[in-house]
Motif scaffolding. Structure first.
Motif, PDB file in Angstrom:
ATOM      1  N   ILE A 103      46.647  44.328  34.518  1.00  0.00           N
ATOM      2  CA  ILE A 103      46.376  44.934  35.586  1.00  0.00           C
ATOM      3  C   ILE A 103      47.175  43.892  37.020  1.00  0.00           C
ATOM      4  O   ILE A 103      47.720  44.464  37.830  1.00  0.00           O
ATOM      5  CB  ILE A 103      44.916  45.049  36.237  1.00  0.00           C
ATOM      6  N   LEU A 104      47.051  42.560  36.663  1.00  0.00           N
ATOM      7  CA  LEU A 104      47.509  41.747  37.735  1.00  0.00           C
ATOM      8  C   LEU A 104      49.011  41.650  37.743  1.00  0.00           C
ATOM      9  O   LEU A 104      49.674  41.133  38.705  1.00  0.00           O
ATOM     10  CB  LEU A 104      47.065  40.320  37.598  1.00  0.00           C
ATOM     11  N   LEU A 105      49.780  41.997  36.689  1.00  0.00           N
ATOM     12  CA  LEU A 105      51.143  41.693  36.442  1.00  0.00           C
ATOM     13  C   LEU A 105      52.101  42.290  37.495  1.00  0.00           C
ATOM     14  O   LEU A 105      52.811  41.548  38.285  1.00  0.00           O
ATOM     15  CB  LEU A 105      51.744  42.143  35.186  1.00  0.00           C
ATOM     16  N   ASN A 114      48.738  37.271  46.518  1.00  0.00           N
ATOM     17  CA  ASN A 114      47.868  36.370  46.461  1.00  0.00           C
ATOM     18  C   ASN A 114      46.837  36.773  45.037  1.00  0.00           C
ATOM     19  O   ASN A 114      46.290  37.672  45.063  1.00  0.00           O
ATOM     20  CB  ASN A 114      46.862  36.019  47.420  1.00  0.00           C
ATOM     21  N   ARG A 115      46.877  35.730  44.217  1.00  0.00           N
ATOM     22  CA  ARG A 115      46.235  35.915  42.804  1.00  0.00           C
ATOM     23  C   ARG A 115      44.812  36.235  43.141  1.00  0.00           C
ATOM     24  O   ARG A 115      44.188  37.225  42.571  1.00  0.00           O
ATOM     25  CB  ARG A 115      46.386  34.846  41.837  1.00  0.00           C
ATOM     26  N   ALA A 116      44.149  35.299  43.738  1.00  0.00           N
ATOM     27  CA  ALA A 116      42.564  35.624  44.053  1.00  0.00           C
ATOM     28  C   ALA A 116      42.358  37.051  44.703  1.00  0.00           C
ATOM     29  O   ALA A 116      41.346  37.695  44.114  1.00  0.00           O
ATOM     30  CB  ALA A 116      42.094  34.613  45.078  1.00  0.00           C
ATOM     31  N   GLU A 117      43.195  37.405  45.616  1.00  0.00           N
ATOM     32  CA  GLU A 117      43.064  38.747  46.369  1.00  0.00           C
ATOM     33  C   GLU A 117      43.091  39.808  45.134  1.00  0.00           C
ATOM     34  O   GLU A 117      42.518  40.733  45.485  1.00  0.00           O
ATOM     35  CB  GLU A 117      44.356  38.802  47.628  1.00  0.00           C
ATOM     36  N   VAL A 118      44.121  39.854  44.646  1.00  0.00           N
ATOM     37  CA  VAL A 118      44.434  40.779  43.659  1.00  0.00           C
ATOM     38  C   VAL A 118      43.355  40.877  42.548  1.00  0.00           C
ATOM     39  O   VAL A 118      42.943  42.141  42.409  1.00  0.00           O
ATOM     40  CB  VAL A 118      45.891  40.546  42.963  1.00  0.00           C
ATOM     41  N   ALA A 122      41.168  44.165  41.407  1.00  0.00           N
ATOM     42  CA  ALA A 122      41.021  44.625  40.153  1.00  0.00           C
ATOM     43  C   ALA A 122      39.504  44.398  39.717  1.00  0.00           C
ATOM     44  O   ALA A 122      39.255  45.593  39.252  1.00  0.00           O
ATOM     45  CB  ALA A 122      42.016  43.535  39.541  1.00  0.00           C
ATOM     46  N   GLU A 123      38.891  43.605  39.897  1.00  0.00           N
ATOM     47  CA  GLU A 123      37.229  43.571  39.552  1.00  0.00           C
ATOM     48  C   GLU A 123      36.662  44.686  40.275  1.00  0.00           C
ATOM     49  O   GLU A 123      35.874  45.492  39.609  1.00  0.00           O
ATOM     50  CB  GLU A 123      36.712  42.245  39.882  1.00  0.00           C
ATOM     51  N   GLU A 124      36.928  45.193  41.542  1.00  0.00           N
ATOM     52  CA  GLU A 124      36.134  46.136  42.147  1.00  0.00           C
ATOM     53  C   GLU A 124      36.604  47.516  41.392  1.00  0.00           C
ATOM     54  O   GLU A 124      35.932  48.396  41.374  1.00  0.00           O
ATOM     55  CB  GLU A 124      36.428  46.236  43.613  1.00  0.00           C
ATOM     56  N   LEU A 125      37.905  47.478  41.168  1.00  0.00           N
ATOM     57  CA  LEU A 125      38.321  48.957  40.766  1.00  0.00           C
ATOM     58  C   LEU A 125      37.893  48.985  39.308  1.00  0.00           C
ATOM     59  O   LEU A 125      37.497  50.234  39.044  1.00  0.00           O
ATOM     60  CB  LEU A 125      39.877  48.675  40.581  1.00  0.00           C
ATOM     61  N   LEU A 126      37.683  48.043  38.440  1.00  0.00           N
ATOM     62  CA  LEU A 126      37.203  47.925  37.089  1.00  0.00           C
ATOM     63  C   LEU A 126      35.787  48.355  37.266  1.00  0.00           C
ATOM     64  O   LEU A 126      35.174  49.117  36.470  1.00  0.00           O
ATOM     65  CB  LEU A 126      37.477  46.852  36.440  1.00  0.00           C
ATOM     66  N   GLU A 127      35.069  47.727  38.226  1.00  0.00           N
ATOM     67  CA  GLU A 127      33.712  48.081  38.286  1.00  0.00           C
ATOM     68  C   GLU A 127      33.522  49.769  38.504  1.00  0.00           C
ATOM     69  O   GLU A 127      32.675  50.341  38.186  1.00  0.00           O
ATOM     70  CB  GLU A 127      32.944  47.173  39.230  1.00  0.00           C
ATOM     71  N   ARG A 128      34.308  50.267  39.524  1.00  0.00           N
ATOM     72  CA  ARG A 128      34.401  51.685  39.976  1.00  0.00           C
ATOM     73  C   ARG A 128      34.500  52.541  38.660  1.00  0.00           C
ATOM     74  O   ARG A 128      33.878  53.530  38.506  1.00  0.00           O
ATOM     75  CB  ARG A 128      35.313  52.097  41.001  1.00  0.00           C
ATOM     76  N   VAL A 129      35.434  52.060  37.596  1.00  0.00           N
ATOM     77  CA  VAL A 129      35.640  53.031  36.602  1.00  0.00           C
ATOM     78  C   VAL A 129      34.621  52.719  35.369  1.00  0.00           C
ATOM     79  O   VAL A 129      34.948  52.844  34.278  1.00  0.00           O
ATOM     80  CB  VAL A 129      37.106  53.069  36.296  1.00  0.00           C
ATOM     81  N   GLY A 130      33.750  51.525  35.636  1.00  0.00           N
ATOM     82  CA  GLY A 130      32.879  51.300  34.387  1.00  0.00           C
ATOM     83  C   GLY A 130      33.318  50.340  33.175  1.00  0.00           C
ATOM     84  O   GLY A 130      32.976  50.275  32.201  1.00  0.00           O
ATOM     85  N   LEU A 131      34.602  49.782  33.674  1.00  0.00           N
ATOM     86  CA  LEU A 131      35.175  48.529  32.816  1.00  0.00           C
ATOM     87  C   LEU A 131      35.227  47.123  33.301  1.00  0.00           C
ATOM     88  O   LEU A 131      35.944  46.551  32.457  1.00  0.00           O
ATOM     89  CB  LEU A 131      36.517  49.173  32.465  1.00  0.00           C
TER      90      LEU A 131
END
Length: 262
Positions: A103-105, A114-118, A122-131
């Motif tokens: 996802i980060l690539l 910025n890595r921390a921002e992305v 990504a974590e918020e999106l993964l949580e939204r899709v249950g992963l």
């Protein structure tokens, strides 16, 4: 106030050798609109999406993104594809990278963010899709439905203006289809601008603001979903829907043809 036009396709033609697969296709997509493209196998649906994203060169016509042409020969497609996300039948995850690394690539390498921002996004999106609990898993440890949800998150993390979905459930087992369609329904509810090619008719009726029916490389009909599914204007669309009702989707129609003409 009317929504602005995000994407405008004008008299688009596309050939493979002597075979013309798109015959003067024109359509307009407004911000927040969900267009669902349906039609028989080989009618040009997938080719249309690939032309929009620059994966196939067009022969004539024009495609405008936010009022500017992206088919004038000067387009920097690496930048345009950051605004036009696309998810395919195949997940195309890098097997040697974890879910989070996949996802980060793009955001880190292509956008220089910025890595921390992305990573937070990504974590918020993964949580939204249950992963979220699979963030450190390898692709080989995921089911097909999980891989496809990761592919959607990967595209969304590039913060695109419009998303293209090309038969994203076609290669999934039936029990995995629902979990992917639920993610796309949620995107529609949140106002994501989308063009979706699908053979899932119930999903199309539920998610679409407008249904585009294609056959033999042309748009035969464009209508609101209730009108299209309950009272299609064209005989060709009526025949297509009747076949669908009685026979369902054939394996042939769930698989892109190798020549790209679907």
């Amino acid at each position: 106030m009317p929504c602005r036009t995000v994407l405008n396709i004008i008299d688009l033609h596309k050939r493979y050798g002597q075979l013309e697969v798109l015959h003067g296709v024109s359509l307009e997509v407004k911000k927040g609109q969900v267009l669902v493209v349906v039609g028989p196998s080989g009618c040009g649906k997938s080719t249309l999406l690939r032309c929009i994203n620059g994966l196939e060169p067009i022969d004539s016509g024009n495609i405008e993104l936010n009022g500017g042409s992206i088919t004038d020969g000067k387009t920097r497609w690496n930048l345009v594809r950051q605004k036009i996300g696309m998810v395919f039948q195949s997940y195309d995850l890098f097997p040697h990278m974890t879910v989070m690394e996949n996802i980060l690539l793009g955001p880190l390498k292509a956008q220089g963010r910025n890595r921390a921002e992305v990573e937070h996004e990504a974590e918020e999106l993964l949580e939204r899709v249950g992963l979220l609990d699979r963030r450190d898993s390898w692709p080989g440890q995921l089911s097909g439905g999980q891989k496809q949800r990761v592919a959607i998150v990967r595209a969304l993390c590039m913060q695109p203006e419009i998303m293209l979905f090309d038969e994203v459930t076609a290669s999934l087992d039936p029990e995995m289809v629902r979990e992917v369609l639920d993610v796309m329904l949620e995107l529609a509810r949140r106002g994501m601008t989308m063009i979706i090619v699908t053979h899932e008719m119930a999903f199309a009726k539920a998610v679409a603001d407008r249904v585009i029916f294609m056959d033999a490389g042309v748009i035969v009909e464009s209508a609101p979903p209730d009108q299209f599914f309950e009272n299609p204007a064209s005989e060709r669309a009526r025949k297509f829907l009747n076949i669908f009702q009685f026979t369902g989707v054939t394996k042939e129609e769930q698989t892109d043809e190798k020549n790209g003409s679907n």
